[in-house]
Write an enzyme that holds these catalytic residues in place. Structure first.
Site, PDB file in Angstrom:
ATOM      1  N   HIS A 474      -8.067  -2.012  46.827  1.00 49.47           N
ATOM      2  CA  HIS A 474      -7.821  -0.952  47.794  1.00 49.47           C
ATOM      3  C   HIS A 474      -9.057  -0.153  48.185  1.00 49.47           C
ATOM      4  O   HIS A 474      -9.084   0.455  49.268  1.00 49.47           O
ATOM      5  CB  HIS A 474      -6.769   0.010  47.225  1.00 49.47           C
ATOM      6  CG  HIS A 474      -5.989   0.740  48.271  1.00 49.47           C
ATOM      7  ND1 HIS A 474      -6.515   1.079  49.505  1.00 49.47           N
ATOM      8  CD2 HIS A 474      -4.726   1.218  48.290  1.00 49.47           C
ATOM      9  CE1 HIS A 474      -5.608   1.714  50.221  1.00 49.47           C
ATOM     10  NE2 HIS A 474      -4.512   1.807  49.509  1.00 49.47           N
ATOM     11  N   TYR A 590       4.794  11.740  50.805  1.00 46.37           N
ATOM     12  CA  TYR A 590       3.509  11.270  51.329  1.00 46.37           C
ATOM     13  C   TYR A 590       3.771  10.122  52.291  1.00 46.37           C
ATOM     14  O   TYR A 590       4.374   9.124  51.917  1.00 46.37           O
ATOM     15  CB  TYR A 590       2.646  10.793  50.158  1.00 46.37           C
ATOM     16  CG  TYR A 590       1.265  10.275  50.494  1.00 46.37           C
ATOM     17  CD1 TYR A 590       0.138  10.969  50.063  1.00 46.37           C
ATOM     18  CD2 TYR A 590       1.066   9.088  51.185  1.00 46.37           C
ATOM     19  CE1 TYR A 590      -1.148  10.500  50.336  1.00 46.37           C
ATOM     20  CE2 TYR A 590      -0.206   8.613  51.467  1.00 46.37           C
ATOM     21  CZ  TYR A 590      -1.305   9.319  51.042  1.00 46.37           C
ATOM     22  OH  TYR A 590      -2.559   8.851  51.308  1.00 46.37           O
ATOM     23  N   THR A 603      -7.695   7.421  55.983  1.00 46.66           N
ATOM     24  CA  THR A 603      -6.292   7.845  56.026  1.00 46.66           C
ATOM     25  C   THR A 603      -6.177   9.361  55.934  1.00 46.66           C
ATOM     26  O   THR A 603      -7.103  10.058  55.550  1.00 46.66           O
ATOM     27  CB  THR A 603      -5.492   7.220  54.866  1.00 46.66           C
ATOM     28  OG1 THR A 603      -6.048   7.666  53.619  1.00 46.66           O
ATOM     29  CG2 THR A 603      -5.519   5.712  54.941  1.00 46.66           C
TER      30      THR A 603
END
Length: 768
Positions: A474, A590, A603
């Site tokens: 990630h 979230y 993000t």
């Protein structure tokens, strides 16, 4: 070993008669071709650098400016440079110089070049200013102001030239730093619905103290960084959220993508691997040539940042005791393959060309048929990448810094990507389709905890029955970037490369193709003990994860949009209702948004649990949807809450100052972590004529120990796919029960929309 000898270009032996040198012409030829391929890539990279560097102008525009300047000089009566050409000519060296006429031409060319560069800078500045305007996003759908219409025309004019992947990077605006008082105000609005009065009064007091004191000082430092850095968030986000985390990245950070739901283009494992690997490499070729079109806001010409593509291939996360690092190589001519405890190096080029899909299939088949046993400690070596980072960093430094272990580890970490040929069969088909999808998700997320290399940027998983999947690290990029790659791979595999009637890949095979090379290891008992401990830790984590994956087919975004409601906002309201029904309360939620309208953007968080989306146990569809869309727009345009507060907290840590307000904010758990991954390349899939070629998307593990991770995407117009994760060790969370509540909430809200449609009245409160 034959493959080892082929890797040596020359050998020499010392004899009483002298030195006997033996050259391997085949190896030397491979070295030559590799060099040629490398230089071709360098030249192509240089060309793209020039094309990108002058965008939105073109290199040919330089010739136009030069010609126009010379024509004006010699055909007109005025000096277009207002005396600057004469000044340049005066400063040119005179000794051994050409004639005065030639000096005048040279001066004109120099002036024209400077003028051209200034024009490029001005055009780029204008485009950046235009892209900084976000008012269009907040206007009512179908009603565009005159300002926005003029703005749209100007953006189209300045970006009319066909761009390369990175053409817009220099024209993208920097992420703005919001006013700290606005961020705090929005934060208090977001937590009001989920806090008791005494809790809210306490956090309000801490916020007021923060604004009156420390907040102004931290904001000053943050604005200073924003002036200096390309993005004031992204480097700290990558370092502190991802690379400095010492917990396992398996489950906690990595995520996955699934194959087609209803079809498997070929049931032959080696064949499916051959086409998938070829598709990856074709995408990498397009990436190296910057032929991938820059991503844009759907339905607009507004570009998004492409920086995340840079480290997609040839990359790996390298463990460190305090922080990890990202290693990226400019090129790699092989992939690393794992099968039944053995690691292989598979070269993907031969005689300067990319291997055909059929050749890669044959190489994969050779690996599948290889009966050699794993060397001691080799089979479960990948568990080091699945456990905590500190033991892996220490072992890597002690046992993998030299010799055969370093060479083999380099082969994995510097590979284009990693491939696992899995012995299991996965997919929806079978007697238990629901359970099969759940097991499929778990397998892609963590496998056996040792048969993936979780540090690689991309890992392709190919199962025994031909099903495929993807596991991604990630830290280097977010899900939309990987999803773009995966869409291309699936479409290229099924619709472009294809298979013959027997299910094999197409293409010819070079009979002299050398077999893949086994990687060699020397794993001492001390290292094997660390592997065992890391595996035990990873298995405990993997066994605790529960998944529920299901396609919802009753309706999709077609019906939702028919009622003039945002599909994403609708699903977020569904999740709020489902969570309330299963827990009896609402929670901090979230939803991942993106800030790629700005340079190096990643993000931002949309706090989708708002006062408008909940009132007691009631739900206001219209007002909740409008509020959610506004929150999403604010997040996209740099006015989010959480990244700003996160960076303020980082500054406070650098200064050695504790902020009770920031510490409280960053310690709040996200019990509902959600993300939507939209299909970006709809033109690759014909769901009207081939509705079976749809993917379920992908998912991730739960963020909070007592919460849920929910990934969803819309397949076509009439299906919504959900991936729900939770931890079995928490008695309060159950992925299947939550999934049932989501299905029921979807149906209930559909009925509510239908009822309001029948009565022709706006949505109103309704007890559910």
């Amino acid at each position: 070993m034959a493959e080892a000898h082929q890797a040596v270009a020359f050998q020499f032996t010392i004899t009483p008669e002298g030195i006997d040198v033996q050259l391997s012409h085949q190896a030397l030829a491979e070295v030559y071709r590799s060099g040629v391929r490398s230089w071709k890539k360098r030249l192509a990279r240089m060309k793209n650098t020039v094309l990108t560097g002058v965008y939105p102008a073109s290199p040919s525009s330089w010739l136009f400016v030069v010609t126009a300047t010379l024509a004006t000089m010699y055909m007109g009566s005025s000096d277009p440079s207002m005396g600057l050409i004469r000044k340049i000519q005066e400063h040119l060296p005179t000794s051994g110089s050409p004639s005065g006429q030639s000096q005048a031409v040279l001066s004109a060319v120099l002036f024209s070049t400077l003028l051209w560069l200034l024009l490029i800078h001005a055009m780029r500045l204008c485009l950046r200013m235009l892209l900084s305007y976000h008012g269009w996003m907040f206007q009512q759908h179908g009603k565009m102001s005159v300002t926005t219409k003029v703005w749209s025309v100007l953006v189209c004019l300045l970006s009319s030239r066909q761009p390369l992947l990175y053409s817009y990077q220099a024209s993208l605006p920097h992420l703005p730093v919001p006013a700290v008082k606005d961020t705090v105000r929005r934060y208090l609005e977001s937590v009001r619905p989920i806090m008791r009065d005494e809790e809210f009064d306490h956090i309000t007091l801490l916020a007021a103290q923060f604004l009156d004191g420390l907040g102004k000082r931290l904001q000053w430092y943050l604005k200073l960084k924003a002036l200096w850095a390309g993005n004031y968030v992204s480097d700290w986000w990558e370092e502190y959220v991802y690379l400095r985390s010492r917990t396992p990245i398996m489950v906690n950070s990595n995520y996955y993508g699934m194959d087609f739901l209803y079809v498997t283009p070929s049931s032959l494992q080696a064949a499916r691997a051959g086409n998938a690997v070829t598709a990856f490499l074709l995408y990498r070729r397009k990436l190296n040539r910057e032929e991938i079109k820059p991503s844009r806001i759907p339905g607009t010409v507004i570009p998004l940042c492409s920086a995340q593509w840079e480290r997609m291939f040839n990359s790996a996360r390298i463990p460190g005791e305090k922080t990890d690092t990202l290693q990226h190589c400019q090129d790699s001519d092989h992939v690393a393959v794992y099968h039944r405890g053995r690691y292989f190096r598979l070269p993907v080029y031969r005689a300067g060309r990319l291997l055909s899909p059929r050749e890669i299939e044959c190489q994969m088949q050779r690996i599948l048929e290889n009966q050699s046993p794993p060397s001691p400690g080799e089979e479960k070596l990948g568990a080091l990448t699945a456990g905590s980072r500190v033991p892996w960093a220490q072992v890597r430094k002690q046992f993998f810094s030299s010799g055969v272990n370093k060479r083999s580890l380099d082969c994995i970490e510097k590979a284009a990507f990693f491939v696992t040929l899995d012995d299991d069969e996965q997919g929806m088909k079978g007697d238990d389709p629901t359970g099969n999808l759940d097991r499929y998700a778990k397998s892609l997320l963590h496998g056996k905890c040792y048969d993936r290399w979780f540090d690689k940027s991309i890992s392709l998983v190919v199962y025994k029955n031909g099903k495929t999947g993807l596991n991604a690290e990630h830290s280097w990029a977010d899900a939309p970037t990987v999803a773009h790659l995966w869409e291309y791979v699936l479409a290229t595999d099924a619709f472009q490369l294809g298979y013959n009637e027997e299910g094999h890949c197409k293409g010819n095979v070079d009979p002299g193709l050398p077999p893949p090379q086994r990687l060699l290891w020397d794993i001492p008992p001390e290292c094997q003990e660390v592997v065992t401990r890391s595996l035990a830790e990873a298995q405990t984590l993997a066994c605790d994860v529960s998944f529920h994956v299901f396609p919802f087919r009753d309706f999709g975004k077609r019906l939702i949009k028919r009622h003039k409601t945002s599909p994403d906002a609708f699903v977020q309201l569904v999740l709020q209702l489902a969570y309330y029904r299963i827990r009896g309360t609402f929670c901090l939620t979230y939803e991942a948004s993106m800030t790629r309208l700005f340079r190096e953007g990643r993000t931002e968080t949309v706090r989708s649990c708002s006062a408008e989306s909940i009132t007691r146990a009631c739900l206001l569809i219209f007002y909740g949807s409008e509020k959610h869309q506004n929150l999403y727009r604010l997040a996209m345009t740099g006015s989010g809450i959480d990244r700003h507060l996160f960076c303020l907290y980082v500054v406070s840590q650098y200064l050695g100052i504790e902020s009770p307000f920031l510490s409280k904010v960053l310690s709040e758990p996200w019990r509902l972590s959600t993300s939507q991954t939209s299909v970006q390349q709809v033109e690759l899939f014909d769901l009207v004529n081939h509705p079976e070629y749809i993917s379920l998307g992908g998912g991730f593990g739960p963020v909070a120990d007592d919460g849920y991770g929910v990934s969803y995407n819309f397949s076509g117009e009439d299906m919504i796919n959900f991936h729900i994760s939770s931890k079995q060790s928490c008695a309060q969370s159950d992925s299947h029960k939550f999934g049932d509540q989501i299905k029921q909430a979807l149906l209930d809200l559909r009925d509510l929309l239908s009822e309001d449609d029948r009565t022709k009245k706006p949505a109103s409160k309704k007890d559910i």
